[in-house]
Scaffold this active site. Structure first.
Site, PDB file in Angstrom:
ATOM      1  CE1 TYR A 138      -3.935   2.129   0.183  1.00 54.13           C
ATOM      2  CE2 TYR A 138      -2.798   3.234   1.990  1.00 54.13           C
ATOM      3  CZ  TYR A 138      -3.814   3.195   1.058  1.00 54.13           C
ATOM      4  OH  TYR A 138      -4.719   4.220   1.007  1.00 54.13           O
ATOM      5  CB  SER A 162      -7.007   2.830  -3.030  1.00 55.56           C
ATOM      6  OG  SER A 162      -7.325   4.193  -2.940  1.00 55.56           O
ATOM      7  CG  ASP A 216     -14.039   4.289  -6.261  1.00 56.61           C
ATOM      8  OD1 ASP A 216     -14.029   5.222  -5.430  1.00 56.61           O
ATOM      9  OD2 ASP A 216     -13.119   3.466  -6.387  1.00 56.61           O
ATOM     10  CG  HIS A 276     -12.310   3.607  -2.942  1.00 56.93           C
ATOM     11  ND1 HIS A 276     -11.639   3.777  -4.141  1.00 56.93           N
ATOM     12  CD2 HIS A 276     -11.353   3.596  -1.980  1.00 56.93           C
ATOM     13  CE1 HIS A 276     -10.341   3.879  -3.904  1.00 56.93           C
ATOM     14  NE2 HIS A 276     -10.138   3.763  -2.605  1.00 56.93           N
TER      15      HIS A 276
END
Length: 241
Positions: free
Chosen positions: A22, A102, A187, A222
């Site tokens: 991430y 993301s 999203d 999302h």
């Protein structure tokens, strides 16, 4: 990097790997028990988490060194994790899949663009791939709030640095790994057209016949599917890919 695998694993370079990352907003990707990965471990996979800069695993400095003009550190850290898995005999490039969502989609997407030969498969979930265009649109709910994370493209220096790593803007005519993009039609954070336009541009420019697939969930946002068990179906889809 945190790793999990079955006892008795041989370091022969033949083990399949799923590497997650991430690396943004100071959010730490701590290792925790996750029943979803047991089916992979049972089948001989190594599951790994790259604790790259941009998270806060090593404190505030670890976060600060992975944003704004230091954002590329997140990508080179993740690449270093992959190279370690190869150099230590855990796996080989064609057997390593990477996954992120993301801002983690930006992470794996940027790494794929920088070092396409290093990975066998890439899964980008609700990915932030068109950095310049998205950060140039103040009507998107999160854009102006995140200038201190990515930069403000109205500033020349910020624009040039973001442009240098934005996956959409750095696609080259080379062979890329098999790629799965997933998105939610509703999203509000990373609009569905962002992975869609990335797919179109990649298919237009890349060489070779490796897969570039896009899955759009027309009832999701999302965070993915909202049904009690639907998230498991998404998980299965990713693992099947």
């Amino acid at each position: 990097m945190s790793m999990a695998y079955k006892k008795g694993l041989k370091k022969d370079g033949k083990n399949p790997v799923l590497l997650y990352g991430y690396g943004a907003y100071g959010a730490s990707s701590e290792a925790s028990f996750n029943t979803n990965i047991l089916s992979l471990l049972d089948r001989g996979f190594i599951f790994a988490i790259g604790h790259v800069r941009g998270g806060s695993e090593m404190g505030r400095e670890w976060y600060d060194e992975g944003k704004l003009y230091y954002k590329k550190n997140s990508f080179t850290d993740f690449i270093a994790c992959t190279e370690h898995l190869i150099n230590e005999g855990f796996s080989s490039s064609k057997k390593i899949g990477i996954i992120g969502g993301s801002a983690g989609g930006l992470l794996v997407g940027a790494c794929m663009i920088m070092r396409p030969e290093l990975f066998g498969a890439v899964i980008c979930k609700v990915p932030f791939l068109d950095v310049i265009t998205s950060m140039s649109d103040p009507t998107i709910p999160l854009t102006t709030l995140e200038y201190d994370q990515w930069g403000n493209p109205e500033n020349k220096e910020d624009f040039e640095y973001m442009l240098s790593y934005s996956p959409y803007d750095n696609i080259r005519p080379v062979e890329y790994p098999d790629l799965l993009l997933t998105t939610g039609f509703n999203d509000p954070r990373v609009a569905y057209w962002e992975p869609a336009k990335f797919m179109a541009r990649l298919r237009d420019i890349k060489k070779g016949d490796n897969l570039v697939l896009l899955q759009t969930n027309f009832s999701a946002g999302h965070a993915g599917a909202s049904g009690r068990y639907d998230y498991l179906k998404e998980n299965v889809f990713d693992f099947a890919f």
